[in-house]
Write a protein that holds these residues in place. Structure first.
Motif, PDB file in Angstrom:
ATOM      1  N   THR A   5       1.860  17.968  87.189  1.00  0.00           N
ATOM      2  CA  THR A   5       1.143  16.710  88.121  1.00  0.00           C
ATOM      3  C   THR A   5       2.292  16.054  88.958  1.00  0.00           C
ATOM      4  O   THR A   5       3.498  16.104  88.669  1.00  0.00           O
ATOM      5  N   PHE A   6       1.780  15.899  90.140  1.00  0.00           N
ATOM      6  CA  PHE A   6       2.705  15.434  91.487  1.00  0.00           C
ATOM      7  C   PHE A   6       1.954  14.078  91.943  1.00  0.00           C
ATOM      8  O   PHE A   6       0.626  13.814  91.630  1.00  0.00           O
ATOM      9  N   GLU A  52      14.106  25.341  79.598  1.00  0.00           N
ATOM     10  CA  GLU A  52      12.820  24.947  79.942  1.00  0.00           C
ATOM     11  C   GLU A  52      12.623  23.346  79.702  1.00  0.00           C
ATOM     12  O   GLU A  52      13.239  23.203  78.784  1.00  0.00           O
ATOM     13  N   PHE A  53      12.290  22.541  80.455  1.00  0.00           N
ATOM     14  CA  PHE A  53      11.727  21.208  79.919  1.00  0.00           C
ATOM     15  C   PHE A  53      10.217  20.969  80.172  1.00  0.00           C
ATOM     16  O   PHE A  53       9.716  21.246  81.185  1.00  0.00           O
ATOM     17  N   GLN A  54       9.508  20.775  78.833  1.00  0.00           N
ATOM     18  CA  GLN A  54       8.096  20.235  78.886  1.00  0.00           C
ATOM     19  C   GLN A  54       8.181  18.922  78.442  1.00  0.00           C
ATOM     20  O   GLN A  54       8.548  18.459  77.523  1.00  0.00           O
ATOM     21  N   GLY A  55       7.539  18.182  79.536  1.00  0.00           N
ATOM     22  CA  GLY A  55       7.397  16.680  79.017  1.00  0.00           C
ATOM     23  C   GLY A  55       6.967  15.813  80.221  1.00  0.00           C
ATOM     24  O   GLY A  55       6.057  16.504  81.181  1.00  0.00           O
ATOM     25  N   SER A  56       7.440  14.522  80.181  1.00  0.00           N
ATOM     26  CA  SER A  56       7.025  13.660  81.105  1.00  0.00           C
ATOM     27  C   SER A  56       7.932  13.382  82.202  1.00  0.00           C
ATOM     28  O   SER A  56       9.119  13.562  81.885  1.00  0.00           O
ATOM     29  N   PHE A  57       7.497  13.445  83.645  1.00  0.00           N
ATOM     30  CA  PHE A  57       8.247  13.149  84.773  1.00  0.00           C
ATOM     31  C   PHE A  57       8.062  11.914  85.415  1.00  0.00           C
ATOM     32  O   PHE A  57       6.870  11.354  85.324  1.00  0.00           O
ATOM     33  N   ALA A  58       8.801  11.362  86.009  1.00  0.00           N
ATOM     34  CA  ALA A  58       8.467  10.052  86.998  1.00  0.00           C
ATOM     35  C   ALA A  58       9.562  10.193  88.176  1.00  0.00           C
ATOM     36  O   ALA A  58      10.625  10.212  87.874  1.00  0.00           O
ATOM     37  N   ASN A  59       8.703  10.116  89.417  1.00  0.00           N
ATOM     38  CA  ASN A  59       9.768  10.034  90.731  1.00  0.00           C
ATOM     39  C   ASN A  59      10.760  11.163  90.604  1.00  0.00           C
ATOM     40  O   ASN A  59      11.839  11.181  91.093  1.00  0.00           O
ATOM     41  N   GLY A  60      10.125  12.267  90.227  1.00  0.00           N
ATOM     42  CA  GLY A  60      10.762  13.702  90.377  1.00  0.00           C
ATOM     43  C   GLY A  60      12.087  13.872  89.318  1.00  0.00           C
ATOM     44  O   GLY A  60      12.711  14.985  89.284  1.00  0.00           O
ATOM     45  N   LYS A  61      11.965  13.065  88.284  1.00  0.00           N
ATOM     46  CA  LYS A  61      13.114  13.063  87.132  1.00  0.00           C
ATOM     47  C   LYS A  61      12.460  13.387  85.758  1.00  0.00           C
ATOM     48  O   LYS A  61      11.428  12.623  85.645  1.00  0.00           O
ATOM     49  N   MET A  62      12.956  14.068  84.930  1.00  0.00           N
ATOM     50  CA  MET A  62      12.486  14.147  83.723  1.00  0.00           C
ATOM     51  C   MET A  62      12.714  12.618  82.977  1.00  0.00           C
ATOM     52  O   MET A  62      13.748  11.825  83.036  1.00  0.00           O
ATOM     53  N   GLY A 118       4.232  12.544  85.803  1.00  0.00           N
ATOM     54  CA  GLY A 118       3.210  12.789  84.880  1.00  0.00           C
ATOM     55  C   GLY A 118       3.747  13.902  83.997  1.00  0.00           C
ATOM     56  O   GLY A 118       4.964  14.159  83.921  1.00  0.00           O
ATOM     57  N   LYS A 119       2.845  14.493  83.419  1.00  0.00           N
ATOM     58  CA  LYS A 119       3.028  15.891  82.625  1.00  0.00           C
ATOM     59  C   LYS A 119       3.289  16.901  83.310  1.00  0.00           C
ATOM     60  O   LYS A 119       2.599  17.219  84.345  1.00  0.00           O
ATOM     61  N   GLY A 120       4.406  17.766  82.885  1.00  0.00           N
ATOM     62  CA  GLY A 120       4.983  18.882  83.566  1.00  0.00           C
ATOM     63  C   GLY A 120       5.831  19.971  82.646  1.00  0.00           C
ATOM     64  O   GLY A 120       6.028  19.776  81.651  1.00  0.00           O
ATOM     65  N   HIS A 121       5.909  21.085  83.325  1.00  0.00           N
ATOM     66  CA  HIS A 121       6.621  22.091  82.717  1.00  0.00           C
ATOM     67  C   HIS A 121       7.678  22.437  83.906  1.00  0.00           C
ATOM     68  O   HIS A 121       7.112  23.135  84.675  1.00  0.00           O
ATOM     69  N   TYR A 122       8.941  22.479  83.605  1.00  0.00           N
ATOM     70  CA  TYR A 122       9.861  22.789  84.520  1.00  0.00           C
ATOM     71  C   TYR A 122      10.686  24.134  83.769  1.00  0.00           C
ATOM     72  O   TYR A 122      11.240  24.121  82.906  1.00  0.00           O
TER      73      TYR A 122
END
Length: 135
Positions: free
Chosen positions: A82-83, A101-111, A90-94
């Motif tokens: 989500t952007f 890999e990071f699977q989880g929550s993001f806010a303002n472009g950060k984990m 929001g929820k994302g997968h980097y």
């Protein structure tokens, strides 16, 4: 009297051309004003940005990434999630080109929030309340 009639016809033609030119200019100004005030595109798009260094496939609102999408970087990193306002939110997968890999929550472009960092299918770190919990 013939000279006078010829002169009046020339003045009339000049006035007609000026009148047409003014109308065309007013229509052009109105058209350009309408285009400049037209709402920005919102919906699904596929874009290449920064000379193809970034590729985005997802939703945009007011020329910003908003909603679900995938962003691919030139170095093969990829974010899917989500952007909001052009940033990971929001929820994302980097997925990093380095293998983690990071699977989880993001806010303002950060984990942030909660999530896990994995490498080779093994959890190497977790995030809880936005803080790295360790390995």
């Amino acid at each position: 009297m013939t000279k006078s009639l010829t002169k009046n016809r020339t003045v009339d033609r000049h006035f007609d051309l000026r009148h047409v030119f003014e109308i065309v200019m007013v229509v052009l100004i109105i058209a350009l004003a309408t285009i400049s005030l037209w709402p920005n595109f919102s919906g699904h798009t596929t874009e290449s940005l920064d000379q193809n260094k970034l590729k985005y496939d997802g939703y945009v609102v007011n020329q910003r990434f908003n909603g679900q999408g995938t962003l691919r970087f030139a170095n093969q990193d990829q974010y899917t999630g989500t952007f909001a306002n052009g940033r990971f939110s929001g929820k994302g997968h980097y997925v990093s080109h380095d293998g983690w890999e990071f699977q989880g929550s993001f806010a303002n472009g950060k984990m942030t929030g909660t999530g896990t960092i994995t490498q080779n299918n093994q959890i190497i770190a977790t995030f809880k309340n936005g803080e790295l919990q360790g390995q």
